[in-house]
Scaffold this active site. Sequence first.
Site, PDB file in Angstrom:
ATOM      1  N   GLY A  69     -24.632 -11.409  -7.632  1.00  0.00           N
ATOM      2  CA  GLY A  69     -25.053 -10.023  -7.547  1.00  0.00           C
ATOM      3  C   GLY A  69     -24.193  -9.187  -6.627  1.00  0.00           C
ATOM      4  CB  THR A  70     -22.638  -9.834  -3.313  1.00  0.00           C
ATOM      5  OG1 THR A  70     -23.868  -9.983  -2.585  1.00  0.00           O
ATOM      6  CG2 THR A  70     -21.614  -9.155  -2.423  1.00  0.00           C
ATOM      7  CG  ASN A 152     -33.052  -6.704  -0.617  1.00  0.00           C
ATOM      8  OD1 ASN A 152     -33.031  -5.481  -0.514  1.00  0.00           O
ATOM      9  ND2 ASN A 152     -32.473  -7.494   0.262  1.00  0.00           N
ATOM     10  CD  GLN A 180     -34.570  -9.812  -4.700  1.00  0.00           C
ATOM     11  OE1 GLN A 180     -35.525 -10.469  -5.093  1.00  0.00           O
ATOM     12  NE2 GLN A 180     -33.640 -10.329  -3.899  1.00  0.00           N
ATOM     13  CG  HIS A 200     -28.930 -17.119  -6.104  1.00  0.00           C
ATOM     14  ND1 HIS A 200     -29.571 -17.166  -4.896  1.00  0.00           N
ATOM     15  CD2 HIS A 200     -28.241 -15.958  -6.110  1.00  0.00           C
ATOM     16  CE1 HIS A 200     -29.292 -16.087  -4.191  1.00  0.00           C
ATOM     17  NE2 HIS A 200     -28.487 -15.331  -4.913  1.00  0.00           N
ATOM     18  CB  THR A 236     -10.098 -19.850 -14.591  1.00  0.00           C
ATOM     19  OG1 THR A 236      -8.671 -19.828 -14.637  1.00  0.00           O
ATOM     20  CG2 THR A 236     -10.624 -20.823 -15.637  1.00  0.00           C
ATOM     21  CB  CYS A 324     -27.483 -10.438   2.576  1.00  0.00           C
ATOM     22  SG  CYS A 324     -27.404 -11.051   0.886  1.00  0.00           S
TER      23      CYS A 324
END
Length: 377
Positions: A69-70, A152, A180, A200, A236, A324
């Site tokens: 997400g970041t 979040n 979220q 995740h 890749t 975070c």
Amino acid sequence: MLYLDNAATTPVRREVLEAMTPHLTRTFGNPSSHHTVGEASAAALDDARSRVARVLGVRTNDVVFTSGGTEADNLAVKGIAIAAASTRGARHVVTLPIEHEAILESVAYLHRVHGFDATLVPVDVHGRVDPAAIEAAIRDDTALVSIGYANNEVGTVQDVASIAAICRSRGVPLHVDAVQATGWLPLAGTGAAAIAVAGHKIGAPKGTGALAVAGRIPLEPLMHGGGQERGRRSGTQDVAGAVGLATALELAERERDEDVAAVAPLRDAFIGQVLDRVPRARLTGDPVHRLPATASFTFAGTSGEAVLLELERRGVVSSSGSACAAGADDPSHVLLAMGIDRETAQTSVRFTFPHGLRQSLDAVADAVAASVEAVTG
């Protein structure tokens, strides 16, 4: 041990792991390689992209796989804004002061390095923004509006549909951080020009994510090299991660209505018990427009970290806000933006419940009451 920090991360689902395994072993080729081994991986990547697109309600080619997400938020905010500056001289962005650091730090970067102006539109005491205030902040040179679908830390849900309609009427792209919201709110049909998700939070591995960005929106890549992802994100591709993300998204979307119907009443009962039994407790976030799996409180006169330690001693794992920002001494910028004073903001505790929760949270309420009493007694 009862893990109630699912907004931070979740365990990998068995179905996801099983879907990924062949692409970590048998179908291991580089999807850019022009031979049968690489072509098999390329086919799996294309299939995963199509599956993600269906859940998000976008075109297949709109999906860019990222490391989470970041990165997706960074690519949206910086990539769209820098491209807008290059193509039409737009150097202004609009966001909210309660957003995830991935958005706020990207906006700060645009200001510091590229000379952008930024407008941070205030939110109310529950963390919700008035769409009319967003409209008032948009200028002729606005390159982007960027907001979180759901916060979040406190779980407040924004009126994304109304904000998207305003942005469309003004010809400004809207980026929505849906990290979220995934699995709890509908992702298709938001009207956003770009939407970010992370694996995740819904049972896929860490390091998996995607940004869906409409093909009509110019996007400056942040990573350069081999030109993968249609030139928007070189490197890749993680085929197994893409398959895992697609599988987790499909499962979360398929189970969403059932999960919401089951978890929201348990959350409401838990909130009621905490507020009834803990005189110092104050619910943070919007009491109505909130994620079904989030309950966040402040406990005035305590230390949030001390309450967390007492909770863990009683078998409950939770958090004081965004993972975070874990370890930071400063109070939550989200709570400060909602008008909560610094001392009270440092008493915050967040409980985020898992998909599939069906049991009562009475024991957790007992642990909260006992923990707060222990640190104030």
